[in-house]
Scaffold this active site. Structure first.
Site, mmCIF file in Angstrom:
data_model
loop_
_atom_site.group_PDB
_atom_site.id
_atom_site.type_symbol
_atom_site.label_atom_id
_atom_site.label_comp_id
_atom_site.label_asym_id
_atom_site.label_seq_id
_atom_site.Cartn_x
_atom_site.Cartn_y
_atom_site.Cartn_z
ATOM 1 N N HIS A 105 0.814 -1.224 0.000
ATOM 2 C CA HIS A 105 0.000 0.000 0.000
ATOM 3 C C HIS A 105 0.849 1.276 0.000
ATOM 4 C CE1 HIS A 105 -3.353 -2.579 0.342
ATOM 5 N NE2 HIS A 105 -3.433 -2.672 1.653
ATOM 6 N N HIS A 176 -10.371 0.588 0.695
ATOM 7 C CA HIS A 176 -10.075 -0.525 1.599
ATOM 8 C C HIS A 176 -11.120 -0.647 2.707
ATOM 9 C CE1 HIS A 176 -7.740 -3.508 3.710
ATOM 10 N NE2 HIS A 176 -6.699 -3.364 2.907
ATOM 11 N N GLU A 314 -11.513 -5.290 -2.466
ATOM 12 C CA GLU A 314 -10.715 -4.170 -2.970
ATOM 13 C C GLU A 314 -10.515 -4.327 -4.479
ATOM 14 O OE1 GLU A 314 -7.056 -4.101 -0.451
ATOM 15 O OE2 GLU A 314 -8.181 -5.650 0.624
#
Length: 351
Positions: A105, A176, A314
């Site tokens: 991320h 998310h 996601e």
């Protein structure tokens, strides 16, 4: 008025954080300009009683750490990159090493979920905008990002993304949010049902990095082509499940061609409340994470979020696509802007 703005807190350096409430046809979404985060999503059940179906925090300060990325807009690159590096046009780029030897991320502190975005309201939505300088977190290009949260006539929350860069670069954005269709504090989601419009997935090695194979789900615990409970096979004797403690894998959206068409990704159902959530996207993949490692105190209304008390869907380019040329490629530049859309659409099923 369908969008209301209120004070939500201050950043560490004293800047104003705002919370925006969007209301349409019985659904209420609350989003904040800190991280372009989805804070809450109130959806009615079969009896017309609304509950918040996403995990998160009451106050802005809860999102200052947010190690689980509750509700976050994740980028410039979501998910994992092997060895925290990739090559583009003959040049190697290195990202922060923050997940074993890999990158996850982009960055916990400099990722898009920790930035204060500019906001612009519209009739049933809010658009957030932010810019990122060339070289931040090791990625090239002066980049601008926008995400619009809007409520649709079909009972959906639509997320529309746009990004532009003055150099070719890696862009892979997602939201998310963790969902619990019985309500954010209702406990386990293992009895909630899930169908995925995905006949293949990308198996992983240790560290949750894809092997490069695109494997059929047929005959495996990864087969959600027919609706089944999330918990039915989550603890099966399966090497892929053992590697990540349950479901935390990318599934390949059937029919993806890259033409921008919205395609069905998933359908989830909670028999207790009757809530149904359908997911549609223009993107090639969806990371189904069953919340295996959740262990968070101090959630909304004082809730404790334990393991598997929320699931994430996601939508994104596949993990480590930058290092796998056979995967759909997440590179964008001056002549090729990033565009995507994902909708979470709600309805109820009568008992």
């Amino acid at each position: 008025m369908s969008v209301a703005k209120e004070h939500y807190g201050l950043t560490a350096d004293g800047r104003e954080i705002s919370l925006y409430t969007i209301v349409r046809d019985g659904i209420t979404a609350k989003v904040t300009d800190f991280g372009a985060i989805l804070v809450s999503l109130l959806v009615p059940d079969r009896d017309g009683v609304s509950s918040d179906v996403v995990l998160g925090y009451d106050a802005a300060e809860g999102y200052f750490d947010n190690s689980c990325f509750f509700g976050a807009t994740v980028g410039p690159n979501a998910n994992r990159i092997a060895n925290a590096s990739f090559s583009l046009n003959g040049q190697k780029y290195s990202l922060p090493v923050n997940d074993g030897v890999n990158n996850l991320h982009t960055d916990q502190e400099l990722g898009l979920h920790k930035k204060l975005w500019e906001a612009q309201t519209q009739e049933y939505g809010v658009t957030f905008n932010v810019t990122v300088p060339d070289g931040e977190c090791g990625l090239p290009g002066n980049r601008s990002f926008s995400v619009t949260y809007s409520l649709t006539e079909q009972g959906g929350l639509l997320l529309s993304y746009h990004a532009q860069s003055d150099q070719e670069t890696l862009i892979n954005l997602t939201n998310h949010s963790y969902f619990n269709l019985a309500g954010h504090g209702a406990g386990s989601v293992l009895e909630q049902e899930l169908k995925l419009f995905c006949s293949h997935y990308t198996p992983v090695v240790k560290g949750a990095i894809p092997t490069g194979e695109i494997r059929s789900v047929e005959g495996s615990p990864f087969d959600f082509t027919q609706s089944k409970t999330i918990g039915k096979e989550i603890d099966a004797d399966c090497e892929q499940l053992a590697l990540v403690g349950g479901y935390d894998h990318n599934f390949c959206v059937d029919g993806y061609t890259g033409d921008g068409t919205m395609r069905p990704v998933a359908a989830a159902y909670d028999s207790r409340s009757g809530r149904v959530m359908e997911v549609f996207t223009t993107l090639p993949g969806v990371q189904f994470y069953a919340g295996n490692s959740l262990d968070v105190s101090g959630g909304k209304d004082g809730a404790f979020y334990g393991p598997r008390s929320g699931f994430a869907l996601e939508t994104q380019f596949y993990p480590d696509s930058a290092n796998e040329p056979t995967f759909p490629q997440p590179f964008f530049g001056p002549e090729h802007a990033y565009e995507s859309a994902t909708e979470y659409r709600f309805s109820v099923k009568k008992a």
